[in-house]
Write a protein that holds these residues in place. Sequence first.
Motif, mmCIF file in Angstrom:
data_model
loop_
_atom_site.group_PDB
_atom_site.id
_atom_site.type_symbol
_atom_site.label_atom_id
_atom_site.label_comp_id
_atom_site.label_asym_id
_atom_site.label_seq_id
_atom_site.Cartn_x
_atom_site.Cartn_y
_atom_site.Cartn_z
ATOM 1 N N HIS A 1 11.238 -7.230 -8.014
ATOM 2 C CA HIS A 1 9.770 -6.984 -8.499
ATOM 3 C C HIS A 1 9.832 -5.864 -9.541
ATOM 4 O O HIS A 1 10.565 -4.886 -9.157
ATOM 5 C CB HIS A 1 8.768 -6.995 -7.504
ATOM 6 N N LEU A 2 9.216 -6.252 -10.592
ATOM 7 C CA LEU A 2 9.033 -5.131 -11.684
ATOM 8 C C LEU A 2 7.650 -4.914 -12.142
ATOM 9 O O LEU A 2 7.108 -6.002 -11.988
ATOM 10 C CB LEU A 2 9.933 -5.314 -12.931
ATOM 11 N N CYS A 3 6.980 -3.637 -12.087
ATOM 12 C CA CYS A 3 5.928 -3.606 -12.332
ATOM 13 C C CYS A 3 5.796 -2.338 -13.497
ATOM 14 O O CYS A 3 6.503 -1.378 -13.243
ATOM 15 C CB CYS A 3 4.970 -3.427 -11.161
ATOM 16 N N GLN A 4 4.588 -2.233 -14.011
ATOM 17 C CA GLN A 4 4.198 -0.914 -14.763
ATOM 18 C C GLN A 4 3.660 -0.088 -14.046
ATOM 19 O O GLN A 4 2.796 -0.208 -13.240
ATOM 20 C CB GLN A 4 3.284 -1.360 -16.163
ATOM 21 N N ILE A 5 4.304 1.093 -14.310
ATOM 22 C CA ILE A 5 3.831 2.250 -13.386
ATOM 23 C C ILE A 5 3.562 3.453 -14.391
ATOM 24 O O ILE A 5 4.116 3.733 -15.240
ATOM 25 C CB ILE A 5 4.926 2.669 -12.244
ATOM 26 N N SER A 6 2.494 4.153 -13.928
ATOM 27 C CA SER A 6 2.045 5.304 -14.596
ATOM 28 C C SER A 6 2.832 6.739 -13.863
ATOM 29 O O SER A 6 3.204 6.590 -12.928
ATOM 30 C CB SER A 6 0.564 5.657 -14.564
ATOM 31 N N SER A 7 2.842 7.704 -14.826
ATOM 32 C CA SER A 7 3.474 8.865 -14.110
ATOM 33 C C SER A 7 2.320 10.094 -14.276
ATOM 34 O O SER A 7 1.791 10.535 -15.314
ATOM 35 C CB SER A 7 4.642 9.180 -15.148
ATOM 36 N N PRO A 8 1.864 10.530 -13.344
ATOM 37 C CA PRO A 8 2.029 10.087 -11.852
ATOM 38 C C PRO A 8 1.513 8.944 -11.419
ATOM 39 O O PRO A 8 0.482 8.348 -12.162
ATOM 40 C CB PRO A 8 1.297 11.330 -11.078
ATOM 41 N N PRO A 9 1.844 7.981 -10.246
ATOM 42 C CA PRO A 9 2.739 8.695 -9.333
ATOM 43 C C PRO A 9 4.222 8.449 -9.571
ATOM 44 O O PRO A 9 5.167 8.932 -8.940
ATOM 45 C CB PRO A 9 2.334 7.932 -8.148
ATOM 46 N N ILE B 1 6.214 6.135 -8.744
ATOM 47 C CA ILE B 1 7.083 5.068 -7.963
ATOM 48 C C ILE B 1 6.156 4.146 -7.470
ATOM 49 O O ILE B 1 4.882 4.099 -7.307
ATOM 50 C CB ILE B 1 7.486 6.064 -6.856
ATOM 51 N N ALA B 2 6.794 2.801 -7.195
ATOM 52 C CA ALA B 2 6.028 1.617 -6.602
ATOM 53 C C ALA B 2 6.930 1.058 -5.676
ATOM 54 O O ALA B 2 8.421 0.950 -6.111
ATOM 55 C CB ALA B 2 5.709 0.776 -7.649
ATOM 56 N N PHE B 3 6.327 0.707 -4.569
ATOM 57 C CA PHE B 3 7.325 0.000 -3.594
ATOM 58 C C PHE B 3 6.640 -1.491 -3.508
ATOM 59 O O PHE B 3 5.444 -1.461 -3.407
ATOM 60 C CB PHE B 3 7.095 0.691 -2.321
ATOM 61 N N LEU B 4 7.382 -2.421 -3.691
ATOM 62 C CA LEU B 4 6.963 -3.868 -3.624
ATOM 63 C C LEU B 4 7.992 -4.723 -2.652
ATOM 64 O O LEU B 4 9.215 -4.357 -2.601
ATOM 65 C CB LEU B 4 7.166 -4.410 -4.875
ATOM 66 N N SER B 5 7.268 -5.456 -2.147
ATOM 67 C CA SER B 5 8.106 -6.293 -1.073
ATOM 68 C C SER B 5 7.594 -7.951 -1.105
ATOM 69 O O SER B 5 6.449 -8.258 -1.595
ATOM 70 C CB SER B 5 7.687 -5.923 0.528
ATOM 71 N N CYS B 6 8.519 -8.878 -0.732
ATOM 72 C CA CYS B 6 8.305 -10.250 -0.427
ATOM 73 C C CYS B 6 9.123 -10.748 0.595
ATOM 74 O O CYS B 6 10.222 -10.037 1.156
ATOM 75 C CB CYS B 6 8.115 -10.940 -1.781
ATOM 76 N N GLN B 7 8.874 -12.056 1.174
ATOM 77 C CA GLN B 7 9.649 -12.831 1.788
ATOM 78 C C GLN B 7 10.465 -14.065 1.195
ATOM 79 O O GLN B 7 9.482 -14.646 0.463
ATOM 80 C CB GLN B 7 9.168 -12.958 3.239
ATOM 81 N N PHE B 8 11.696 -13.871 1.027
ATOM 82 C CA PHE B 8 12.035 -15.256 0.405
ATOM 83 C C PHE B 8 13.450 -15.707 0.820
ATOM 84 O O PHE B 8 14.373 -14.865 1.471
ATOM 85 C CB PHE B 8 12.631 -14.823 -1.197
ATOM 86 N N ASN B 9 13.505 -17.010 1.364
ATOM 87 C CA ASN B 9 14.670 -17.503 2.000
ATOM 88 C C ASN B 9 14.841 -16.940 3.202
ATOM 89 O O ASN B 9 16.099 -16.405 3.679
ATOM 90 C CB ASN B 9 15.977 -17.419 1.273
ATOM 91 N N GLN B 10 13.921 -16.760 3.985
ATOM 92 C CA GLN B 10 13.950 -15.970 5.254
ATOM 93 C C GLN B 10 14.572 -14.683 5.545
ATOM 94 O O GLN B 10 15.192 -14.277 5.986
ATOM 95 C CB GLN B 10 14.752 -16.954 6.184
ATOM 96 N N GLN B 11 14.439 -13.886 4.268
ATOM 97 C CA GLN B 11 14.958 -12.573 3.809
ATOM 98 C C GLN B 11 13.770 -11.726 3.558
ATOM 99 O O GLN B 11 13.066 -12.131 2.734
ATOM 100 C CB GLN B 11 16.020 -12.461 3.027
ATOM 101 N N LEU B 12 13.766 -10.426 3.737
ATOM 102 C CA LEU B 12 12.790 -9.413 3.220
ATOM 103 C C LEU B 12 13.195 -8.728 2.261
ATOM 104 O O LEU B 12 14.377 -8.203 2.126
ATOM 105 C CB LEU B 12 12.604 -8.342 4.419
#
Length: 202
Positions: A151-159, A161-172
Motif C-alpha cells: 500500500h502507498l499513501c500520501q502522508i504529511s510531515s509530521p507525522p 509515517i503510516a502503517f497499512l495492512s491487509c489480508q491477501f491470499n491467506q497472508q497478512l
Amino acid sequence: MRQQVGLTASSLYYVGCFMRALHRMNPEQTGDAYCAPYAFNLRRNKALSPLLSNHVAPLFAQAPKSLLHDRAALFQHLKQQNANTIREKLDYAFLPIMWAASWLSLKQHGEKLRTSMRTGTERSSFWFSDIGKADLSNASFFNTDITKIYHLCQISSPPAIAFLSCQFNQQLMLSYNFIEPLFTEKWIEELHKNMLEELFSD
C-alpha cells in the motif's frame, strides 16, 4: 487478536501493537500519549473495487504512554474508548465536519481534518489503515500472478509515517510508508521486527 479485542475490533489490535512497537524504538520521545486515526471500510464484502479512497476515518485511538507497558490494559482501554465513542455517536458527529469542509481545496480540507483546533498541531502520531481482506478475483493481472500487495499513501510531515495492512491470499501484508530522512530503511526494519513481536505476542 480475538483474545485481546474480539472479532470486530481488529483495527484496534493493529493500532495498539503499532503504538507499542513505536514506543520501543524511542521510549524517551516527547509527548504523553499516542493518537491515531482509524477508518471505516466502505467497500462491500468481497467487492472487487474500489480499493482506493474507500475509507473514512472519523475515529481516533488515543492512549497515554503510561499504559503501553501493559498489553491487556492497553487493549481494554482502546476497546472501552471505542465503545464510548460509538455510544455517544461521536463517529457520526465527525462526518458533518468533513462534509462542511468539502468546499475547501484538497490541501485545505486535509489540513482542517488533521489539525487540532485547540493546539494547531497535527492530531496523529501516525497514520493507519486496515484494508481487510483483499479479494482480487482469480489473483492474476493480464495473465500474471499476483503474489503480494503493498500500500502507498500520501502522508504529511509530521507525522511522516503510516502503517497499512491487509489480508491477501491467506497472508497478512504489512506496509510502512515513511518520509526520508526523518525515518530510514534501517529504522523501519527494526520497527518491523518490533511489530511482528507485538502482533504474535501472548
